[in-house]
Design a protein around this motif. Structure first.
Motif, PDB file in Angstrom:
ATOM      1  N   ARG A   1     -10.395  -9.063  -0.551  1.00 51.68           N
ATOM      2  CA  ARG A   1     -10.439  -9.775  -1.832  1.00 51.68           C
ATOM      3  C   ARG A   1     -10.581 -11.263  -1.560  1.00 51.68           C
ATOM      4  N   ILE A   2     -10.777 -12.014  -2.618  1.00 53.29           N
ATOM      5  CA  ILE A   2     -10.852 -13.472  -2.505  1.00 53.29           C
ATOM      6  C   ILE A   2      -9.544 -14.052  -3.016  1.00 53.29           C
ATOM      7  N   ASP A   3      -8.972 -14.938  -2.213  1.00 52.96           N
ATOM      8  CA  ASP A   3      -7.748 -15.640  -2.613  1.00 52.96           C
ATOM      9  C   ASP A   3      -8.032 -17.123  -2.691  1.00 52.96           C
ATOM     10  N   PHE A   4      -7.317 -17.802  -3.563  1.00 52.43           N
ATOM     11  CA  PHE A   4      -7.375 -19.253  -3.675  1.00 52.43           C
ATOM     12  C   PHE A   4      -6.061 -19.782  -3.123  1.00 52.43           C
ATOM     13  N   LEU A   5      -6.118 -20.332  -1.933  1.00 48.18           N
ATOM     14  CA  LEU A   5      -4.920 -20.837  -1.272  1.00 48.18           C
ATOM     15  C   LEU A   5      -5.076 -22.336  -1.087  1.00 48.18           C
ATOM     16  N   GLY A   6      -4.241 -23.099  -1.792  1.00 46.03           N
ATOM     17  CA  GLY A   6      -4.419 -24.547  -1.808  1.00 46.03           C
ATOM     18  C   GLY A   6      -5.721 -24.843  -2.525  1.00 46.03           C
ATOM     19  N   ASN A   7      -6.559 -25.636  -1.920  1.00 49.70           N
ATOM     20  CA  ASN A   7      -7.873 -25.906  -2.516  1.00 49.70           C
ATOM     21  C   ASN A   7      -8.964 -25.137  -1.776  1.00 49.70           C
ATOM     22  N   LYS A   8      -8.574 -24.081  -1.060  1.00 55.23           N
ATOM     23  CA  LYS A   8      -9.525 -23.297  -0.270  1.00 55.23           C
ATOM     24  C   LYS A   8      -9.701 -21.892  -0.841  1.00 55.23           C
TER      25      LYS A   8
ATOM     26  N   ASP B   1      -9.785 -20.487   7.734  1.00 59.16           N
ATOM     27  CA  ASP B   1      -9.942 -21.877   7.294  1.00 59.16           C
ATOM     28  C   ASP B   1     -10.353 -21.954   5.831  1.00 59.16           C
ATOM     29  N   GLY B   2     -11.117 -20.978   5.364  1.00 60.14           N
ATOM     30  CA  GLY B   2     -11.577 -20.972   3.986  1.00 60.14           C
ATOM     31  C   GLY B   2     -12.574 -22.078   3.703  1.00 60.14           C
ATOM     32  N   LEU B   3     -13.060 -22.092   2.480  1.00 62.30           N
ATOM     33  CA  LEU B   3     -14.010 -23.103   2.025  1.00 62.30           C
ATOM     34  C   LEU B   3     -13.513 -23.726   0.732  1.00 62.30           C
TER      35      LEU B   3
END
Length: 194
Positions: free
Chosen positions: A52-59, A15-17
């Motif tokens: 790693r950290i990904d930026f997917l959309g605004n998450k 879901d991400g943040l």
């Protein structure tokens, strides 16, 4: 704060943040939130790290490194790791008996996040995406596959055991557990009265 952010990203899974959620949960301003994300991203960018950290959309999400994908594939296809855990069986049962169902509905039934288990079951070919719900956000609908039927030796979905049998067995077990609890409780009370 960085360790807390790492834990939060792990807990929310796929879901991400959003940056706003990080600010709200950690009670910090936007600049500090961005700095924490940047610093954590730098830690994960090191070659000795596996995620790693990904930026997917605004998450903002924790993901695995693409350069290690052959090892992940090997793990999934390994017969030793190709057994189903209790969690996997729970998710499969929910999907099998509810046919097309969203991850959110599965989570509500189980009471815990199922996103990681759903990914694993999709990769094993036991469930598949069958469309999108009409609910807001149009979440993905999941259903069982023919591989699921083969795995469990079923000719069709109609061969699944009747859910009513499980419900009546469960109620019988619950009643006996309650009776045992009540009798123990009475014994304890009698001890204290002496």
């Amino acid at each position: 704060m960085k360790a807390i952010l790492e834990g939060l990203l792990f807990v929310v899974g796929e879901d991400g943040l959003s940056l706003e959620q990080i600010e709200d949960v950690l009670d910090i301003d936007e600049d500090l939130a961005k700095e924490l994300v940047r610093s954590l991203k730098e830690d994960y960018d090191k070659p000795e790290r596996g995620i790693r950290i990904d930026f997917l959309g605004n998450k903002i999400k924790l993901t695995t490194k693409r350069e290690h994908k052959e090892y992940y594939k090997k793990l999934i296809e390994d017969p030793v790791t190709n057994t189903l855990s209790q969690s996997a069986l729970e998710v499969l049962a929910i999907i099998a008996y509810n046919d097309s169902i969203t991850r959110v509905d599965i989570d509500k039934i189980r009471g815990v996040s199922s996103s990681q288990m759903i990914r694993k079951l999709v990769s094993k070919g036991l469930i598949k995406e069958v469309g999108r719900s009409e609910l807001p956000g149009r979440p993905i609908l999941y259903s069982i596959t023919s591989d699921f039927l083969d795995f469990f030796g079923l000719a069709s979905k109609d061969d699944l055991p009747n859910m009513e049998d499980f419900i009546s067995d469960s109620k019988t077990n619950e009643d006996s557990e309650i009776d045992l609890y009540k009798s123990k409780y009475k014994e304890d009370n009698n001890e204290y009265k002496d």
